[in-house]
Every structure is written in structure tokens, then in C-alpha cells.
Design a protein around this motif. Structure first.
Motif, mmCIF file in Angstrom:
data_model
loop_
_atom_site.group_PDB
_atom_site.id
_atom_site.type_symbol
_atom_site.label_atom_id
_atom_site.label_comp_id
_atom_site.label_asym_id
_atom_site.label_seq_id
_atom_site.Cartn_x
_atom_site.Cartn_y
_atom_site.Cartn_z
ATOM 1 N N THR A 1 -11.371 4.722 5.715
ATOM 2 C CA THR A 1 -10.285 3.743 5.884
ATOM 3 C C THR A 1 -10.820 2.347 6.157
ATOM 4 O OG1 THR A 1 -10.128 4.282 8.239
ATOM 5 C CG2 THR A 1 -8.682 5.489 6.739
ATOM 6 N N ASP B 1 6.005 6.363 3.981
ATOM 7 C CA ASP B 1 6.836 6.395 5.187
ATOM 8 C C ASP B 1 8.297 6.065 4.882
ATOM 9 O OD1 ASP B 1 4.606 7.046 6.656
ATOM 10 O OD2 ASP B 1 4.212 5.002 7.331
ATOM 11 N N SER C 1 -5.657 8.625 -0.744
ATOM 12 C CA SER C 1 -5.619 7.689 0.378
ATOM 13 C C SER C 1 -4.386 6.808 0.265
ATOM 14 C CB SER C 1 -6.867 6.801 0.396
ATOM 15 O OG SER C 1 -6.728 5.755 1.333
ATOM 16 N N SER C 2 -3.588 6.773 1.314
ATOM 17 C CA SER C 2 -2.387 5.938 1.291
ATOM 18 C C SER C 2 -2.707 4.481 1.600
ATOM 19 C CB SER C 2 -1.354 6.465 2.291
ATOM 20 O OG SER C 2 -1.835 6.318 3.627
ATOM 21 N N GLN C 3 -3.981 4.159 1.833
ATOM 22 C CA GLN C 3 -4.381 2.776 2.089
ATOM 23 C C GLN C 3 -4.620 1.987 0.809
ATOM 24 O OE1 GLN C 3 -4.262 1.407 5.178
ATOM 25 N NE2 GLN C 3 -3.358 3.411 5.592
ATOM 26 N N ARG D 1 0.853 -1.199 0.000
ATOM 27 C CA ARG D 1 0.000 0.000 0.000
ATOM 28 C C ARG D 1 0.883 1.241 0.000
ATOM 29 N NH1 ARG D 1 -5.438 -1.268 2.623
ATOM 30 N NH2 ARG D 1 -5.424 -3.521 2.903
ATOM 31 N N THR E 1 3.960 13.119 4.850
ATOM 32 C CA THR E 1 3.451 11.889 5.463
ATOM 33 C C THR E 1 2.026 12.044 5.988
ATOM 34 O OG1 THR E 1 4.566 12.542 7.503
ATOM 35 C CG2 THR E 1 5.713 10.970 6.086
ATOM 36 N N ARG F 1 0.880 3.681 1.905
ATOM 37 C CA ARG F 1 1.316 4.123 3.227
ATOM 38 C C ARG F 1 2.752 3.705 3.506
ATOM 39 N NH1 ARG F 1 -0.084 8.101 5.754
ATOM 40 N NH2 ARG F 1 2.152 8.447 5.734
ATOM 41 N N ASP G 1 -2.918 11.987 3.885
ATOM 42 C CA ASP G 1 -4.277 11.459 4.000
ATOM 43 C C ASP G 1 -5.246 12.475 4.588
ATOM 44 O OD1 ASP G 1 -3.410 9.080 2.967
ATOM 45 O OD2 ASP G 1 -3.611 7.931 4.816
#
Length: 449
Positions: free
Chosen positions: A314, A120, A134-136, A114, A304, A116, A307
Motif C-alpha cells: 500500500t 465502500d 488492490s483497492s488503492q 481509487r 469490502t 476503495r 484487499d
């Protein structure tokens, strides 16, 4: 026509070397393995292979080819559009390898990664990926479908920055694909997404971005007309390092939402800029003064925290969506949207969004690809929950929304098109080229969308 699969199938030996779970309907863990983010569909493939390696993917594809079944791949299930009946489903969530190369500003990501994790890992080196709102969301599916986010107008589509792909084609062979190796497939996968190959990993460019000035402004839904008409004249004046969208939101009575927004109909203006805070505050003045402000979250933020700009859901939920590109956004276009989405329209849609495109999104990258929608100045997307009170109205209201803007419509990005036939998104020439690539690499239609 697909062939039902059983544990006693004569070709099951093909799967003996698979390291991940191989499950049939009724097996323990089957439902959990096939579940996707879009809960509007309950996947019921004839077999699911939880791939842990590219070898597992290849074995699943060879098995499907021998049995005459179709193959589908799923990482997070955000793009789930059917119940997958009669298919071999390859779940790629265990292909979670991730390597950042700060010297070359690249990330190599497995098919199950993903955004996210990439956000990171890249941030540790002062870099960022071209992820979406969305980082998901899974990085691979997003990228191949023409995904673009807050950095898109400055740097282009995520697909424009793919360096290479490792894939399994419909013959069960593993291939490395880039500008020199299978260049026709490389062109098609970056934007064509479906029915071409199962991607097991990709290498993408990262960009030197560590912070943004961004967030959102929430106005009362009763001010939708004033806000949308202000936004349509203001947004095109913004420089390319600025991105913005505006959404009409019918928010649920979720305790996680701030009290002024909980259960309300609101207008949400989203904004990000890689420029200075002072410049951003000056550019934002028209948006802030368009109507009374309920909540304003715009300010300095690390990348970071991306979102927080859109605050997309989520947790898995049922949803249906549909969208289109727009050549222009004139007063008539906005009025057509408002007539089907404002407070007096009877709409049950949870979100109706207009997004500014243009900038680098309108330009072909140095290595051309099959991304569609470069001629669109804006995009329109509607999303609804086809469950609960009014859920039965969602399909017809989505259709009415996109039909209402047909005088101004043009092809938009594949990821925003939603359900239905996507063939018309491409020019006749590109459509023929995509078909030729599919015939070459998948003549039986094993991976057909």
C-alpha cells in the motif's frame, strides 16, 4: 520532439483559467504533485497541471498542443513507466467525484477516484465494482487497461462493463463517448488505454455481490514444485464463480507481516468464490493438502475486505514488472517458471504470479472492445524491486522469465504486460483499427504512449 515550457511562454495565457495548481520544476509543491506510486521513476515533466475540473484538463491539453509538448495523465502513478521528461503532466487526483445509482446498478467515477471509494460506496447498496487485487489503484487507468480481479471469471473485464466515458481529446475538446457517440473511440479506449484521450470520468456497471469465501494459503517456498504442479491441474477444474492465482513471494522483513511469513520465501495460493462456504471448502481440499500450510486466511468475508486476499503493498515503492498470457499451463511451463523463480534459482524477483483466466474473461461483451488477452487461459507476471541488493539483476531476470515460457505464450491483458512494446498484444486487424482511431483523434501524437 517536445518543446521546453517556461513560465514566460507565450501560450501560458491558455492556462489562466485553470483552478488547480500549475507548477514548473523548482516551484514549491512540484515534487509532491508529480510523485507516483512507482518510485522507480522520478517524474520530471516540464509542467504539471493539477486538474480540478474537466475544463482544467482541456486547458492543459490545448496548451500542450500549442507548444508542441506531449501530454500524460496520472491519477495514482501505479502505471508510471518513465520520467515523463518534456511533457505536460495532468494529475487527475482531484477529479474525485463519485455517484452510485443503485436503481441502475452503476457508478460514475472521476478520473482520480481509487477503487476503495467505489467499493465502500457500492457496498451501502449491496453492490460491488469489478476492481482488482488492490483497492488503492485508480479506477479509470485500471479499467481502460483491461483490469480484472476476483470477480473477473464470473463477470468479465472491468472494461466490459463501462457504459460511457467523458474525455478530452487531443484537440482540447471535451466529448461524451459511448456506444452511440464516437463508437470507434469507445471501442478503443476500453482496452487500448493509451494515446487516445484523457478520461475525466466514467460510468460503470456494478454487480450484486456483498460477500466472498476467500483469502490465501501460504506454503513454504521449499514446497513450490509440489504446490505449483498441484495448482496447474486443479485450477482449470474450478467453476467460473471461483478465481485463483498462485505466487512465489520473497517477503521483506516487514514488522507488519505475521512472524511466520516475515522475511520468508513462500508460495501464496489466492482463492475467492461467490458460492457457498461448504462448496468452497470442498473445492479447496487439493490446494490445502498440496504441502504443509504456514498460514491459512481463507474464510467468509465481506466484499469490502477484498484487499486481504492478495495483500498488495500500500506504500509507494520502486518496482519493475513484466508478464505474458499463456495458452496452457503444462508441466513444462511450470518447470520453466520454477527454474527461474524457485528457491534454488538465484532469483531476486519479489513476486512471480500465475493467474487463472478463462470464464467470462474469454468472451467478448455485448458491446465489443479492444481488451486483449481473451485467448489466454492463464497469465504470468513477474515483479522485482530495481533497487538495493540485487536490484540490478531485476531487468534481466524479468526478461529471462518471460522468455522461458515463450513456447506457451500468447497475448495477455495490457495491465499485466509491464514495460516494453505492447503492439504485439493485439491481432493485426485490431492493431490497425487502434492506429486508425489514434490518427483520427490525435494526428499529431500529442497523447502518444
Amino acid at each position: 520532439m517536445t518543446t521546453p515550457l517556461t513560465a514566460a511562454d507565450q501560450h501560458v495565457e491558455t492556462l489562466r483559467g485553470v483552478r488547480g495548481p500549475v507548477l514548473h520544476p523548482g516551484d514549491g509543491g512540484f515534487a509532491e504533485e508529480v510523485a507516483g506510486f512507482n518510485a522507480a521513476f522520478q517524474p520530471r515533466p516540464s509542467l504539471v497541471v493539477g486538474a480540478t475540473t474537466a475544463h482544467d484538463v482541456a486547458a492543459a491539453v490545448r496548451y500542450a498542443r500549442l507548444t508542441g509538448a506531449g501530454v500524460r495523465a496520472q491519477a495514482t502513478g501505479h502505471g508510471l513507466r518513465s520520467d515523463l521528461a518534456g511533457t505536460v503532466l495532468v494529475t487527475t487526483k482531484r477529479l474525485d467525484g463519485l455517484r452510485v445509482d443503485p436503481r441502475h446498478r452503476t457508478a460514475t467515477v472521476g478520473a482520480g477516484v481509487r477503487w476503495r471509494a467505489v467499493v465502500d460506496a457500492a457496498a451501502e447498496h449491496g453492490l460491488a465494482p469489478l476492481c482488482g487485487s488492490s483497492s488503492q489503484v485508480g479506477a479509470v487507468g485500471y479499467t481502460l487497461g483491461g483490469g480484472h480481479g476476483s470477480l473477473g471469471r464470473q463477470f468479465g473485464y472491468a472494461a466490459d462493463h463501462v457504459r460511457s466515458l467523458d474525455v478530452v481529446t487531443a484537440d482540447g475538446h471535451r466529448r461524451h463517448v459511448d456506444v452511440l457517440h464516437h463508437p470507434d473511440l469507445f471501442w478503443a479506449l476500453r482496452g487500448g488505454r493509451d494515446g487516445l484521450a484523457v478520461v475525466t470520468s466514467m460510468t460503470v456497471d456494478l454487480v450484486p455481490v456483498t460477500r466472498l469465501h476467500g483469502g490465501g494459503i501460504f506454503h513454504p517456498g521449499t514446497s513450490a514444485k509440489e504446490v505449483l504442479h498441484t495448482w496447474r491441474t486443479w485450477a482449470p477444474t474450478l467453476p467460473e464463480h471461483v478465481s485463483t492465482s498462485v505466487a512465489l513471494l520473497r517477503l521483506p522483513p516487514d514488522p507488519a507481516l505475521p512472524e511466520p511469513l516475515r522475511g520468508q520465501f513462500v508460495v501464496h495460493v489466492r482463492f475467492t468464490s461467490t458460492g457457498t462456504a461448504a462448496e468452497a471448502d470442498r473445492l479447496l481440499q487439493p490446494a490445502r493438502s498440496a504441502a504443509p500450510v504456514i498460514v491459512d486466511t481463507i474464510g467468509e468475508m465481506p466484499f469490502t475486505a477484498i484487499d486481504g486476499v492478495h495483500s498488495d503493498p500500500t506504500r509507494p515503492m520502486p518496482f519493475a514488472e513484466s508478464g505474458t498470457g499463456l495458452r496452457e499451463l503444462c508441466a513444462g511451463t511450470v518447470d520453466a517458471v520454477l527454474a527461474r523463480a524457485d528457491a534454488s534459482s538465484g532469483s531476486v524477483l519479489a513476486m512471480v504470479e500465475l493467474r487463472l483466466l478463462g470464464g467470462a474473461l474469454a468472451r467478448q461483451p455485448q458491446v465489443p472492445n479492444a481488451v486483449t488477452g481473451r485467448g489466454a487461459a492463464f497469465s504470468l507476471m513477474g515483479l522485482g524491486v530495481p533497487a538495493g541488493p540485487g536490484g540490478e539483476l531485476v531487468p534481466q531476470q524479468l526478461h529471462a522469465l518471460t522468455t522461458a515460457v515463450q513456447p506457451w505464450a500468447t497475448a495477455g491483458p495490457l495491465n499485466l504486460a509491464g514495460d516494453g512494446d505492447h503492439g504485439s498484444l493485439w491481432s493485426a486487424q485490431d492493431r490497425a483499427r487502434l492506429a486508425a482511431v489514434r490518427r483520427r483523434y490525435d494526428p499529431r501524437g500529442t497523447l502518444a504512449p
